[in-house]
Write an enzyme that holds these catalytic residues in place. Structure first.
Site, PDB file in Angstrom:
ATOM      1  N   TYR A 109       0.863  -1.186   0.000  1.00 27.60           N
ATOM      2  CA  TYR A 109       0.000   0.000   0.000  1.00 27.60           C
ATOM      3  C   TYR A 109       0.895   1.231   0.000  1.00 27.60           C
ATOM      4  O   TYR A 109       1.866   1.301   0.753  1.00 27.60           O
ATOM      5  CB  TYR A 109      -0.905   0.036   1.251  1.00 27.60           C
ATOM      6  CG  TYR A 109      -1.707   1.317   1.324  1.00 27.60           C
ATOM      7  CD1 TYR A 109      -2.980   1.380   0.767  1.00 27.60           C
ATOM      8  CD2 TYR A 109      -1.171   2.483   1.878  1.00 27.60           C
ATOM      9  CE1 TYR A 109      -3.704   2.563   0.784  1.00 27.60           C
ATOM     10  CE2 TYR A 109      -1.877   3.665   1.892  1.00 27.60           C
ATOM     11  CZ  TYR A 109      -3.149   3.691   1.347  1.00 27.60           C
ATOM     12  OH  TYR A 109      -3.859   4.875   1.344  1.00 27.60           O
ATOM     13  N   GLU A 197      -2.740   7.707  -4.414  1.00 27.03           N
ATOM     14  CA  GLU A 197      -2.779   6.407  -3.738  1.00 27.03           C
ATOM     15  C   GLU A 197      -2.552   5.286  -4.742  1.00 27.03           C
ATOM     16  O   GLU A 197      -3.187   5.262  -5.793  1.00 27.03           O
ATOM     17  CB  GLU A 197      -4.142   6.223  -3.048  1.00 27.03           C
ATOM     18  CG  GLU A 197      -4.202   4.982  -2.165  1.00 27.03           C
ATOM     19  CD  GLU A 197      -5.597   4.790  -1.551  1.00 27.03           C
ATOM     20  OE1 GLU A 197      -5.757   5.061  -0.352  1.00 27.03           O
ATOM     21  OE2 GLU A 197      -6.515   4.385  -2.277  1.00 27.03           O
TER      22      GLU A 197
END
Ligand code: GDP
Ligand code: MN
Length: 392
Positions: A109, A197
């Site tokens: 992530y 992101e």
């Protein structure tokens, strides 16, 4: 402002982030063509909507060949996808992204956000990608690595390497991670982003690193100097009430209640929403008409608020500084005439030309409920709701 995954991938790739080869499609035939273009073998077909959680909701599928890609695209296009991030009606799928499949070894992530406490860009990373950040923070908080970037220095080489070590990367992956981090940081800074992101950022079985998903959102107040970014806007994915308001220069945020608000100044708007809740009601929206509002602008504000079917009463609360109460009053009357209002309207005016404004409202003969203070106005709005009358 949000953009689609495929647009974010295009942007990040132009800064040096490795992304899978792929193409966008608006019809099943185009999806089939895109699948052939990238080799005709296994590919991933993904719904393009302004929401994450598509994988779980059935909006992402690994397809074996061109035919399967075309069929899956046909199943998605024109439908709405409900994910845990959307409301119950979901987001309409008007476009599809088809990309080459990756052989995943590890999912990481990676996020870049604005940290308001330090007033700096902060990297949030985790060795357990694939999950949403909220789930990660809850289920594996220790895996979250946070790193703040000094704007005067930028993202330092040593910081990027340190992050790569903490994620447990080895050998050439460290250099790749440094490249990805620096590219994301530059994209964030140079394009006035609010969020970047990549989830998941994957390490493939062959050791290569690729961004399998990408999300970017931008500072609306900086769009005037980023025309390329502004041109990516897809109103089809936005709340129609918010698109209409934005097109007319009004600051509007849709909410869930039934008291429509037309207010000047963000601070007064927040205070009014608090007072409505204190009086036992729920605001349907936040709307700031801004300074120097003409009667036409007030009219557009009424149109915006009334486009929300949930609204059962309208509260106009103006503290006129640059604004003038007589203009606002004329705007309310014009709205009755041009827009057609059959809901109760509560008006509270204060400040510049307040006497003239009140007189215009009184002499109009319209069934407008006048209030002197903010508290009175909020209470009057709550009591004027047909639902509250019915309940009593
Ligand atoms: P999101 O659910 O909206 O965040 O959509 P993602 O783009 O993150 O896709 C969801 C999941 O699909 C990912 O977490 C991956 O596990 C999986 N996925 C996406 N692309 C590929 C791929 O090329 N190969 C494989 N094996 N899985 C993929
Ligand atoms: Mn994702």
């Amino acid at each position: 402002m949000d953009i689609h995954e495929h647009q974010a991938k295009d942007i990040l790739a132009s800064f040096g982030v490795p992304v899978p080869k792929g193409g966008v499609a608006f019809t099943p035939e185009q999806a089939g063509f895109r699948a052939r273009e990238i080799g005709g073998g296994t590919c991933v077909v993904k719904a393009q909507i302004y929401s994450g959680g598509r994988g779980e909701a059935g909006g992402v599928k690994v397809c074996k060949n061109e035919t399967e890609a075309r069929e899956f695209a046909a199943r998605l296009l024109g439908t709405s996808l409900v994910t845990k991030q959307t409301d119950a009606s979901g987001k309409r799928i008007d476009r599809i992204w088809v990309e080459e499949a990756s052989d995943i070894d590890r999912e990481l992530y990676l996020g870049f956000v604005l940290d308001r406490k330090t007033e700096r860009i902060m990297i949030v990373a985790s060795g357990h990608g694939g999950m949403e950040i909220e789930d990660l923070a809850e289920e594996d908080p220790d895996s979250l690595i946070r790193m703040v970037i000094d704007p005067a220095v930028g993202l330092a080489e040593y910081q990027a390497r340190e992050l790569a070590f903490k994620l447990g990367l080895h050998g050439p992956q460290i250099r790749e991670m440094v490249t990805v981090l620096k590219a994301c940081y530059r994209a964030y800074r140079d394009l006035d982003a609010m969020m970047v992101e990549i989830n998941p950022l994957v390490v493939c079985k062959d050791g290569a690193m690729v961004a399998l998903d990408a999300k970017m959102s931008f500072d609306t107040n900086a769009l005037f100097r980023r025309p390329h970014v502004a041109s990516l806007r897809d109103p089809g994915q936005e709340d129609p009430r918010e698109s209409y308001a934005q097109d007319h220069g009004l600051a509007y945020v849709g909410l869930d209640g039934d008291i429509g608000c037309i207010i000047n100044g963000a601070g007064l708007a927040m205070a009014t929403m608090d007072m409505i809740q204190l009086a036992g009601g729920e605001p349907a929206n936040f709307l700031d008409i801004g300074g120097g509002a003409s009667p036409e602008r007030v009219c557009q504000a009424f149109r915006t608020v009334l486009s929300d079917a949930k609204v059962s009463v309208i509260l106009v609360n103006i503290f006129a500084g640059i604004n003038r109460c007589d203009w606002i009053a004329n705007g309310v009357i014009q709205a009755y005439r041009d827009v057609g209002i059959d809901l109760p309207v509560v008006v509270r005016l204060s400040g510049t030309n307040v006497e003239a404004g009140r007189k215009i409202i009184q002499q109009s003969g319209l069934p407008i409920i006048s209030a002197d203070t903010l508290a009175e106005a909020a209470e009057a709005a709550v009591n004027a709701r047909p639902t509250s009358i019915a309940a009593e």
